[in-house]
Design a protein around this motif. Sequence first.
Motif, PDB file in Angstrom:
ATOM      1  N   ASN B  69      22.990  90.119  60.208  1.00 16.46           N
ATOM      2  CA  ASN B  69      23.456  91.101  61.181  1.00 16.46           C
ATOM      3  C   ASN B  69      22.596  91.146  62.446  1.00 16.46           C
ATOM      4  N   MET B  70      21.849  90.049  62.718  1.00 13.78           N
ATOM      5  CA  MET B  70      21.071  90.001  63.963  1.00 13.78           C
ATOM      6  C   MET B  70      21.558  88.872  64.857  1.00 13.78           C
ATOM      7  N   ILE B  71      22.764  88.383  64.575  1.00  8.89           N
ATOM      8  CA  ILE B  71      23.292  87.256  65.330  1.00  8.89           C
ATOM      9  C   ILE B  71      24.339  87.741  66.329  1.00  8.89           C
ATOM     10  N   GLY B  72      24.252  87.219  67.549  1.00  6.81           N
ATOM     11  CA  GLY B  72      25.290  87.513  68.531  1.00  6.81           C
ATOM     12  C   GLY B  72      26.245  86.329  68.604  1.00  6.81           C
ATOM     13  N   TYR B  73      27.522  86.626  68.797  1.00  8.73           N
ATOM     14  CA  TYR B  73      28.524  85.563  68.721  1.00  8.73           C
ATOM     15  C   TYR B  73      29.517  85.752  69.861  1.00  8.73           C
ATOM     16  N   LEU B  74      29.781  84.675  70.561  1.00  6.75           N
ATOM     17  CA  LEU B  74      30.813  84.701  71.599  1.00  6.75           C
ATOM     18  C   LEU B  74      31.947  83.808  71.145  1.00  6.75           C
ATOM     19  N   PRO B  75      32.983  84.402  70.536  1.00  8.24           N
ATOM     20  CA  PRO B  75      34.078  83.576  70.018  1.00  8.24           C
ATOM     21  C   PRO B  75      35.010  83.140  71.132  1.00  8.24           C
ATOM     22  N   GLN B  76      35.899  82.201  70.807  1.00 13.62           N
ATOM     23  CA  GLN B  76      36.954  81.872  71.776  1.00 13.62           C
ATOM     24  C   GLN B  76      37.933  83.036  71.774  1.00 13.62           C
ATOM     25  N   GLN B  77      38.490  83.294  72.945  1.00 16.10           N
ATOM     26  CA  GLN B  77      39.415  84.425  73.040  1.00 16.10           C
ATOM     27  C   GLN B  77      40.704  84.151  72.281  1.00 16.10           C
ATOM     28  N   THR B  78      41.236  85.201  71.674  1.00 22.46           N
ATOM     29  CA  THR B  78      42.518  85.057  70.992  1.00 22.46           C
ATOM     30  C   THR B  78      43.624  85.648  71.866  1.00 22.46           C
ATOM     31  N   VAL B  79      44.856  85.319  71.523  1.00 23.98           N
ATOM     32  CA  VAL B  79      45.998  85.834  72.282  1.00 23.98           C
ATOM     33  C   VAL B  79      46.022  87.358  72.218  1.00 23.98           C
ATOM     34  N   VAL B  80      45.695  87.900  71.045  1.00 19.21           N
ATOM     35  CA  VAL B  80      45.699  89.350  70.851  1.00 19.21           C
ATOM     36  C   VAL B  80      44.802  90.030  71.882  1.00 19.21           C
ATOM     37  N   GLN B  81      43.621  89.441  72.106  1.00 18.08           N
ATOM     38  CA  GLN B  81      42.649  90.111  72.967  1.00 18.08           C
ATOM     39  C   GLN B  81      43.057  90.171  74.424  1.00 18.08           C
ATOM     40  N   ARG B  82      43.682  89.097  74.915  1.00 15.33           N
ATOM     41  CA  ARG B  82      43.966  89.042  76.354  1.00 15.33           C
ATOM     42  C   ARG B  82      44.761  90.248  76.812  1.00 15.33           C
ATOM     43  N   ASP B  83      45.547  90.809  75.899  1.00 16.09           N
ATOM     44  CA  ASP B  83      46.445  91.890  76.266  1.00 16.09           C
ATOM     45  C   ASP B  83      46.079  93.191  75.558  1.00 16.09           C
ATOM     46  N   PHE B  84      44.803  93.333  75.225  1.00 20.34           N
ATOM     47  CA  PHE B  84      44.385  94.446  74.378  1.00 20.34           C
ATOM     48  C   PHE B  84      44.016  95.672  75.215  1.00 20.34           C
ATOM     49  N   PRO B  85      44.610  96.841  74.910  1.00 22.69           N
ATOM     50  CA  PRO B  85      44.253  98.032  75.675  1.00 22.69           C
ATOM     51  C   PRO B  85      42.920  98.607  75.206  1.00 22.69           C
ATOM     52  N   ALA B  86      41.854  98.252  75.896  1.00 27.53           N
ATOM     53  CA  ALA B  86      40.551  98.822  75.569  1.00 27.53           C
ATOM     54  C   ALA B  86      39.732  98.820  76.838  1.00 27.53           C
ATOM     55  N   GLY B 133      42.912  93.965  82.215  1.00 29.86           N
ATOM     56  CA  GLY B 133      43.123  93.799  83.651  1.00 29.86           C
ATOM     57  C   GLY B 133      42.087  92.907  84.322  1.00 29.86           C
ATOM     58  N   LEU B 134      41.104  92.417  83.548  1.00 28.41           N
ATOM     59  CA  LEU B 134      40.006  91.652  84.152  1.00 28.41           C
ATOM     60  C   LEU B 134      40.367  90.175  84.300  1.00 28.41           C
ATOM     61  N   SER B 135      39.615  89.493  85.164  1.00 30.94           N
ATOM     62  CA  SER B 135      39.788  88.041  85.288  1.00 30.94           C
ATOM     63  C   SER B 135      39.124  87.366  84.090  1.00 30.94           C
ATOM     64  N   GLY B 136      39.445  86.083  83.891  1.00 39.56           N
ATOM     65  CA  GLY B 136      38.891  85.343  82.758  1.00 39.56           C
ATOM     66  C   GLY B 136      37.362  85.364  82.723  1.00 39.56           C
ATOM     67  N   GLY B 137      36.756  85.194  83.890  1.00 40.02           N
ATOM     68  CA  GLY B 137      35.301  85.177  83.961  1.00 40.02           C
ATOM     69  C   GLY B 137      34.697  86.529  83.617  1.00 40.02           C
ATOM     70  N   GLN B 138      35.345  87.588  84.109  1.00 45.02           N
ATOM     71  CA  GLN B 138      34.859  88.937  83.805  1.00 45.02           C
ATOM     72  C   GLN B 138      34.986  89.232  82.310  1.00 45.02           C
ATOM     73  N   GLN B 139      36.113  88.806  81.724  1.00 42.98           N
ATOM     74  CA  GLN B 139      36.303  89.025  80.287  1.00 42.98           C
ATOM     75  C   GLN B 139      35.207  88.323  79.490  1.00 42.98           C
ATOM     76  N   GLN B 140      34.849  87.086  79.899  1.00 42.15           N
ATOM     77  CA  GLN B 140      33.783  86.376  79.208  1.00 42.15           C
ATOM     78  C   GLN B 140      32.464  87.131  79.310  1.00 42.15           C
ATOM     79  N   ARG B 141      32.194  87.709  80.492  1.00 43.57           N
ATOM     80  CA  ARG B 141      30.963  88.488  80.651  1.00 43.57           C
ATOM     81  C   ARG B 141      30.947  89.695  79.721  1.00 43.57           C
ATOM     82  N   VAL B 142      32.103  90.335  79.596  1.00 42.86           N
ATOM     83  CA  VAL B 142      32.203  91.512  78.725  1.00 42.86           C
ATOM     84  C   VAL B 142      31.903  91.109  77.280  1.00 42.86           C
ATOM     85  N   LEU B 143      32.499  89.983  76.850  1.00 44.52           N
ATOM     86  CA  LEU B 143      32.271  89.534  75.472  1.00 44.52           C
ATOM     87  C   LEU B 143      30.822  89.094  75.263  1.00 44.52           C
ATOM     88  N   LEU B 144      30.215  88.556  76.333  1.00 45.60           N
ATOM     89  CA  LEU B 144      28.808  88.168  76.238  1.00 45.60           C
ATOM     90  C   LEU B 144      27.930  89.418  76.116  1.00 45.60           C
TER      91      LEU B 144
END
Lengths: 274, 235
Positions: B69-86, B133-144
């Motif tokens: 539980n001390m590992i950070g993970y940046l997965p590939q985005q799924t279709v579900v996430q791109r359109d996720f209201p959060a 509503g974010l761009s692809g790059g912004q979404q990656q930053r959020v997941l990072l």
Amino acid sequence: MTDLMVNLFSYSFITRAMIVGTLVALCAALLGVSLVLKRYSMIGDGLSHVGFGALSIAMAMNAAPLAVATPVVVLAAFLLLRISGSSQIKGDAAIGLIASSSLAIGVIVTSLTSGMNTDVYGYLFGSILAMNQEDVVLSVTLSVVVLFLFVIFYNQIFAVTFDEAFAKATGVKAELYNMLLAFLTAITIVVGMRIMGAMLISSLVVFPALTSMRFFRSFKGVVIGAAVVSVLCFFLGMCGSMLFSTPAGATVVVVNLLAFLLFALAGRLRSGIL
Amino acid sequence: MALISCKEVTMGYEHQLAVDHVSFDIEVGDYVAIVGENGSGKSTLLKGLLGLMPPRSGTISYGDGLKRNMIGYLPQQTVVQRDFPASVYEVVLSGCLNRRGLKPFYTAAERKIAMANLERLSIGDLRKKSYRGLSGGQQQRVLLARALCATERLLLLDEPVTGLDPVVTAEMYGLIRHLNQEGITILMVSHDINCAVHNASKILHMDTQVLFYGPSAEYRKSELCHRFLGGESCD
């Protein structure tokens, strides 16, 4: 309007249906957000068919309907989750199999015992006469358990809904929360299907979530929005059903449809202006 | 002691071997890129390292006090996430979940960690925006940022620049290098070998087995690198 209300609540069966229905609408909406986003919304539909089969068998055996249906539907929920997770039969096809089989078994059992009568009609399309005092106590208890568990595990449910791989990889027990979700959904379906009907109960799971998503943009916003919309639509639907002497379950669904269209329009306006 | 140590790890699906007797160590502070063609087993290996799929044989062990539980993970985005209201904040905060086990609700300390990581990746002002509503790059930053909430030690990145335009890709690599300089060990799966050799300090080139594991400067001179790039120079 007030006259109507006073009239409505002077019948104890309506008060009972209102109490249970409101709680079910609330639970279904909360769970629905996660189910819709996880692409699990058909599970609600499948489970209600299983519920119909279980109710028919309970009636044939003269057993308490909720006591028989609850464990059967919970089992079916775990089974569906397992199948959609791993095996060769894909999730949606598995639901189709289980749903139609349960419905078929239910219909055969009833026609062999009591015959197709108004009870069966009530199970399929709902009846506000369905609830006796005992049912109300059990339903309220189950609904409160669902609400309590949902609030306690809200953050975990968000995490496994948004990104199961990340949750698992960072040490969150995703399977456990998926099972929790299936378990809570099963209970909500069983409790709600007698008022809403096996054919219509899944609308309480799907509609409020979709409606709320048209307009709200954060997860918390969507969840709260769905809860409010769902309870309001249920209440208006019940009033409408009294006013126009239409079937209660069907009227609630139609009110939900209207709300969805309204929110879709509002969402368009919002993104147009902002 | 090595942070992650793989010994003779073999993994596979029903009839197919994906990872064959792979052994390597990752030291604290490393920036390792796992490269290879499609189907070379790099994603499967990553699943093994994350504990999402158990190895058939061999061992994957964490050292230096590192826990699952001390590992950070940046997965590939799924279709579900791109359109996720959060909201961005909700997503980033969910990275803190592994710290708390079964306890409900986040504490003030965890909210602070989430805010700090938003600022760290300069997306603090996006906090209330909707993720979809974010761009692809912004979404990656959020997941990072979310991954950083989960760890201070080790980040595993799965194709972190897929679908990003060149400018944003360069920014992303800059960000990752910066995090590595701050002391976070990085393990990245990538098919963009050119960028990988220029950014990572070590390269693990695999094709079911390990073909090369060592410093990227050495890899750039190797025959393997030249062949993989189709005659292009790696320098």
